[in-house]
Motif scaffolding. Structure first.
Motif, PDB file in Angstrom:
ATOM      1  N   LEU A 196      11.304   8.448  -9.699  1.00  0.00           N
ATOM      2  CA  LEU A 196      11.007   7.136 -10.273  1.00  0.00           C
ATOM      3  C   LEU A 196      11.926   6.840 -11.450  1.00  0.00           C
ATOM      4  O   LEU A 196      12.326   7.750 -12.179  1.00  0.00           O
ATOM      5  CB  LEU A 196       9.562   7.084 -10.778  1.00  0.00           C
ATOM      6  N   GLU A 197      12.248   5.582 -11.618  1.00  0.00           N
ATOM      7  CA  GLU A 197      12.993   5.155 -12.802  1.00  0.00           C
ATOM      8  C   GLU A 197      12.091   5.333 -14.025  1.00  0.00           C
ATOM      9  O   GLU A 197      10.863   5.249 -13.909  1.00  0.00           O
ATOM     10  CB  GLU A 197      13.397   3.690 -12.670  1.00  0.00           C
ATOM     11  N   PRO A 198      12.669   5.583 -15.201  1.00  0.00           N
ATOM     12  CA  PRO A 198      11.845   5.815 -16.397  1.00  0.00           C
ATOM     13  C   PRO A 198      10.895   4.668 -16.738  1.00  0.00           C
ATOM     14  O   PRO A 198       9.790   4.908 -17.219  1.00  0.00           O
ATOM     15  CB  PRO A 198      12.874   6.002 -17.504  1.00  0.00           C
TER      16      PRO A 198
ATOM     17  N   LYS B 271      14.894  -2.571  -5.405  1.00  0.00           N
ATOM     18  CA  LYS B 271      14.232  -3.243  -6.526  1.00  0.00           C
ATOM     19  C   LYS B 271      14.485  -2.515  -7.848  1.00  0.00           C
ATOM     20  O   LYS B 271      13.926  -2.885  -8.865  1.00  0.00           O
ATOM     21  CB  LYS B 271      12.725  -3.295  -6.292  1.00  0.00           C
ATOM     22  N   LYS B 272      15.297  -1.460  -7.808  1.00  0.00           N
ATOM     23  CA  LYS B 272      15.623  -0.653  -9.001  1.00  0.00           C
ATOM     24  C   LYS B 272      14.384   0.003  -9.613  1.00  0.00           C
ATOM     25  O   LYS B 272      14.256   0.118 -10.818  1.00  0.00           O
ATOM     26  CB  LYS B 272      16.322  -1.498 -10.070  1.00  0.00           C
TER      27      LYS B 272
ATOM     28  N   MET C  21       0.829  -1.191   0.000  1.00  0.00           N
ATOM     29  CA  MET C  21       0.000   0.000   0.000  1.00  0.00           C
ATOM     30  C   MET C  21       0.874   1.256   0.000  1.00  0.00           C
ATOM     31  O   MET C  21       0.636   2.180  -0.756  1.00  0.00           O
ATOM     32  CB  MET C  21      -0.916  -0.050   1.231  1.00  0.00           C
ATOM     33  N   THR C  22       1.892   1.258   0.860  1.00  0.00           N
ATOM     34  CA  THR C  22       2.777   2.428   0.929  1.00  0.00           C
ATOM     35  C   THR C  22       3.563   2.576  -0.364  1.00  0.00           C
ATOM     36  O   THR C  22       3.701   3.692  -0.872  1.00  0.00           O
ATOM     37  CB  THR C  22       3.745   2.277   2.120  1.00  0.00           C
ATOM     38  N   GLN C  23       4.048   1.469  -0.900  1.00  0.00           N
ATOM     39  CA  GLN C  23       4.822   1.549  -2.138  1.00  0.00           C
ATOM     40  C   GLN C  23       3.956   2.027  -3.296  1.00  0.00           C
ATOM     41  O   GLN C  23       4.407   2.807  -4.126  1.00  0.00           O
ATOM     42  CB  GLN C  23       5.437   0.182  -2.454  1.00  0.00           C
ATOM     43  N   GLU C  24       2.692   1.598  -3.348  1.00  0.00           N
ATOM     44  CA  GLU C  24       1.785   2.066  -4.392  1.00  0.00           C
ATOM     45  C   GLU C  24       1.547   3.564  -4.272  1.00  0.00           C
ATOM     46  O   GLU C  24       1.520   4.279  -5.279  1.00  0.00           O
ATOM     47  CB  GLU C  24       0.453   1.327  -4.303  1.00  0.00           C
ATOM     48  N   ALA C  25       1.377   4.061  -3.043  1.00  0.00           N
ATOM     49  CA  ALA C  25       1.163   5.495  -2.828  1.00  0.00           C
ATOM     50  C   ALA C  25       2.391   6.293  -3.252  1.00  0.00           C
ATOM     51  O   ALA C  25       2.273   7.375  -3.837  1.00  0.00           O
ATOM     52  CB  ALA C  25       0.830   5.758  -1.359  1.00  0.00           C
TER      53      ALA C  25
ATOM     54  N   SER D 170       7.978   5.587   7.552  1.00  0.00           N
ATOM     55  CA  SER D 170       7.430   4.533   6.696  1.00  0.00           C
ATOM     56  C   SER D 170       7.755   4.806   5.235  1.00  0.00           C
ATOM     57  O   SER D 170       8.059   3.877   4.468  1.00  0.00           O
ATOM     58  CB  SER D 170       5.914   4.438   6.863  1.00  0.00           C
ATOM     59  N   LEU D 171       7.689   6.078   4.839  1.00  0.00           N
ATOM     60  CA  LEU D 171       8.022   6.439   3.459  1.00  0.00           C
ATOM     61  C   LEU D 171       9.479   6.122   3.136  1.00  0.00           C
ATOM     62  O   LEU D 171       9.786   5.566   2.076  1.00  0.00           O
ATOM     63  CB  LEU D 171       7.754   7.926   3.222  1.00  0.00           C
ATOM     64  N   VAL D 172      10.369   6.470   4.044  1.00  0.00           N
ATOM     65  CA  VAL D 172      11.800   6.231   3.806  1.00  0.00           C
ATOM     66  C   VAL D 172      12.094   4.740   3.720  1.00  0.00           C
ATOM     67  O   VAL D 172      12.854   4.298   2.851  1.00  0.00           O
ATOM     68  CB  VAL D 172      12.644   6.916   4.902  1.00  0.00           C
ATOM     69  N   ALA D 173      11.468   3.947   4.588  1.00  0.00           N
ATOM     70  CA  ALA D 173      11.680   2.503   4.548  1.00  0.00           C
ATOM     71  C   ALA D 173      11.157   1.912   3.236  1.00  0.00           C
ATOM     72  O   ALA D 173      11.828   1.076   2.611  1.00  0.00           O
ATOM     73  CB  ALA D 173      10.990   1.842   5.733  1.00  0.00           C
ATOM     74  N   ALA D 174       9.990   2.359   2.792  1.00  0.00           N
ATOM     75  CA  ALA D 174       9.428   1.850   1.535  1.00  0.00           C
ATOM     76  C   ALA D 174      10.264   2.308   0.340  1.00  0.00           C
ATOM     77  O   ALA D 174      10.465   1.545  -0.614  1.00  0.00           O
ATOM     78  CB  ALA D 174       7.984   2.309   1.387  1.00  0.00           C
ATOM     79  N   CYS D 175      10.761   3.542   0.384  1.00  0.00           N
ATOM     80  CA  CYS D 175      11.615   4.036  -0.707  1.00  0.00           C
ATOM     81  C   CYS D 175      12.922   3.263  -0.775  1.00  0.00           C
ATOM     82  O   CYS D 175      13.457   3.026  -1.859  1.00  0.00           O
ATOM     83  CB  CYS D 175      11.883   5.530  -0.539  1.00  0.00           C
TER      84      CYS D 175
END
Length: 122
Positions: A61-63, A41-42, A1-5, A30-35
């Motif tokens: 974000l990566e392209p 995961k590149k 959920m956090t990664q999707e946001a 939580s944001l820093v941990a998810a980032c």
């Protein structure tokens, strides 16, 4: 959920952790941990930038993770779709707004500072 946001928040460009916290409402830790997980995961990159006397991270974000969406004006207008912002109309009639405004004045005992109106300037 956090990664999707995070992915949704970064679609329009790079953001700092403070900006993402304000935008998503998720705690900065939580944001820093998810980032960090997304970086491994590149799926995003980060850089340290100087803000005042402290160093903060700016995430991008990566392209291959940026999704291309078509512009809203390119889509044909469907008058029957209630979720299309271009079809936005007030929920109540003008008379119902007048009744709500009168009830607010009666309950508060004084005129309301900003009246309840049918203003549709979105």
């Amino acid at each position: 959920m956090t990664q999707e946001a995070i992915i949704r928040a970064l679609q329009n460009g790079s953001l700092t952790s403070y900006e993402m916290e304000n935008l998503t409402g998720i705690q900065r830790t939580s944001l820093v941990a998810a980032c960090k997980k997304l970086h491994h995961k590149k799926q995003l990159t980060y850089e340290k930038i100087r803000m005042g006397r402290s160093w903060i991270s700016r995430y991008t974000l990566e392209p291959h993770m940026i999704t291309a969406t078509e512009a809203a004006n390119d889509a044909p207008l469907n008058k029957l779709n209630p979720f299309d912002v271009r079809n936005a109309q007030g929920i109540f009639t003008k008379a119902e707004y007048a009744v709500m405004n009168a009830q607010a004045v009666r309950l508060l005992g004084r005129p309301v500072a900003n009246d309840i109106t049918n203003n549709q300037f979105i």
